[in-house]
Design a protein around this motif. Sequence first.
Motif, mmCIF file in Angstrom:
data_model
loop_
_atom_site.group_PDB
_atom_site.id
_atom_site.type_symbol
_atom_site.label_atom_id
_atom_site.label_comp_id
_atom_site.label_asym_id
_atom_site.label_seq_id
_atom_site.Cartn_x
_atom_site.Cartn_y
_atom_site.Cartn_z
ATOM 1 N N LYS A 96 0.857 -1.189 0.000
ATOM 2 C CA LYS A 96 0.000 0.000 0.000
ATOM 3 C C LYS A 96 0.889 1.233 0.000
ATOM 4 O O LYS A 96 1.685 1.412 0.911
ATOM 5 N N LEU A 97 0.740 2.065 -1.017
ATOM 6 C CA LEU A 97 1.480 3.318 -1.084
ATOM 7 C C LEU A 97 0.560 4.471 -0.692
ATOM 8 O O LEU A 97 -0.658 4.393 -0.864
ATOM 9 N N ASP A 98 1.132 5.549 -0.184
ATOM 10 C CA ASP A 98 0.359 6.697 0.257
ATOM 11 C C ASP A 98 -0.317 7.429 -0.896
ATOM 12 O O ASP A 98 -1.257 8.182 -0.690
ATOM 13 N N ASN A 99 0.145 7.219 -2.133
ATOM 14 C CA ASN A 99 -0.478 7.883 -3.282
ATOM 15 C C ASN A 99 -1.733 7.151 -3.762
ATOM 16 O O ASN A 99 -2.312 7.503 -4.782
ATOM 17 N N GLY A 100 -2.146 6.094 -3.047
ATOM 18 C CA GLY A 100 -3.366 5.369 -3.394
ATOM 19 C C GLY A 100 -3.134 4.067 -4.135
ATOM 20 O O GLY A 100 -4.066 3.287 -4.323
ATOM 21 N N PHE A 101 -1.909 3.806 -4.565
ATOM 22 C CA PHE A 101 -1.620 2.567 -5.284
ATOM 23 C C PHE A 101 -1.638 1.390 -4.316
ATOM 24 O O PHE A 101 -1.038 1.444 -3.247
ATOM 25 N N GLU A 102 -2.337 0.322 -4.694
ATOM 26 C CA GLU A 102 -2.360 -0.908 -3.913
ATOM 27 C C GLU A 102 -2.153 -2.084 -4.845
ATOM 28 O O GLU A 102 -2.743 -2.139 -5.926
ATOM 29 N N ALA A 103 -1.316 -3.024 -4.426
ATOM 30 C CA ALA A 103 -1.072 -4.233 -5.198
ATOM 31 C C ALA A 103 -0.727 -5.355 -4.229
ATOM 32 O O ALA A 103 -0.438 -5.110 -3.055
ATOM 33 N N THR A 104 -0.752 -6.582 -4.735
ATOM 34 C CA THR A 104 -0.474 -7.748 -3.915
ATOM 35 C C THR A 104 0.583 -8.612 -4.583
ATOM 36 O O THR A 104 0.478 -8.907 -5.768
ATOM 37 N N TYR A 105 1.603 -8.974 -3.794
ATOM 38 C CA TYR A 105 2.574 -9.969 -4.236
ATOM 39 C C TYR A 105 1.965 -11.327 -3.869
ATOM 40 O O TYR A 105 1.695 -11.585 -2.704
ATOM 41 N N LEU A 106 1.757 -12.190 -4.861
ATOM 42 C CA LEU A 106 1.115 -13.463 -4.575
ATOM 43 C C LEU A 106 1.684 -14.582 -5.432
ATOM 44 O O LEU A 106 2.241 -14.351 -6.501
ATOM 45 N N TYR A 107 1.566 -15.780 -4.901
ATOM 46 C CA TYR A 107 1.909 -16.994 -5.641
ATOM 47 C C TYR A 107 0.592 -17.524 -6.195
ATOM 48 O O TYR A 107 -0.301 -17.886 -5.446
ATOM 49 N N LYS A 108 0.443 -17.572 -7.529
ATOM 50 C CA LYS A 108 -0.829 -17.938 -8.134
ATOM 51 C C LYS A 108 -1.138 -19.430 -8.026
ATOM 52 O O LYS A 108 -2.288 -19.815 -8.016
ATOM 53 N N LYS A 109 -0.092 -20.258 -7.972
ATOM 54 C CA LYS A 109 -0.301 -21.701 -7.850
ATOM 55 C C LYS A 109 0.329 -22.179 -6.554
ATOM 56 O O LYS A 109 1.207 -21.533 -6.002
ATOM 57 N N LEU A 110 -0.085 -23.347 -6.110
ATOM 58 C CA LEU A 110 0.361 -23.846 -4.811
ATOM 59 C C LEU A 110 1.853 -24.157 -4.779
ATOM 60 O O LEU A 110 2.566 -23.721 -3.899
ATOM 61 N N PHE A 111 2.354 -24.906 -5.739
ATOM 62 C CA PHE A 111 3.759 -25.322 -5.728
ATOM 63 C C PHE A 111 4.545 -24.589 -6.808
ATOM 64 O O PHE A 111 5.236 -25.196 -7.605
ATOM 65 N N THR A 112 4.466 -23.287 -6.832
ATOM 66 C CA THR A 112 5.175 -22.510 -7.848
ATOM 67 C C THR A 112 6.306 -21.720 -7.213
ATOM 68 O O THR A 112 6.289 -21.415 -6.029
#
Length: 178
Positions: A96-112
Amino acid sequence: MINNFRNFDQIKTNELFITRHKWFFPYYELTDGQLVYGKLSYKSHWRKYAIIETAEGSWTIKHKGWFKCAMLLNKDDDQTIGTIEPQRWKRDTLLKLDNGFEATYLYKKLFTKALTLASAAQGDILQIIQKPFGIKTPFKIQIDASPQKVNLNIPLFTLIGVNLILLRQAQAAAAVSA
């Protein structure tokens, strides 16, 4: 401080690499093989204080406290511009950035071994792929270079993701040795 980094808007490829330099107290560079776009280094061996440098400036990542999972993203050393919060019971991390930008670091598959930065507004922004047995170049980066994502600070987001992977690796190594 001399700025030796190339501006990211001059990039010619969608595939970048992270190169590791030094064995003890290593630092990592975001490169396309010829030019360097950013650098990730640590102030101490425990990786509680990360320094990211790009052509746009420098940032620091500090933990909020010794027993807190959340981290502060600071412009230079003291101006907080956002937070990085690992989610409980998931492998996702919210940026979460103060300028309003929000993103998520994620693993899309279980064993990736691929960490993806995704935003609700922009979709998938980049993907960090861990290379097996990659000592000198441990990560490969794939970037979505669509026109609406050009104004994003891709080198900063990439090096934050690499920092998250390295922290997770250090925590796993500490858990195994304990």
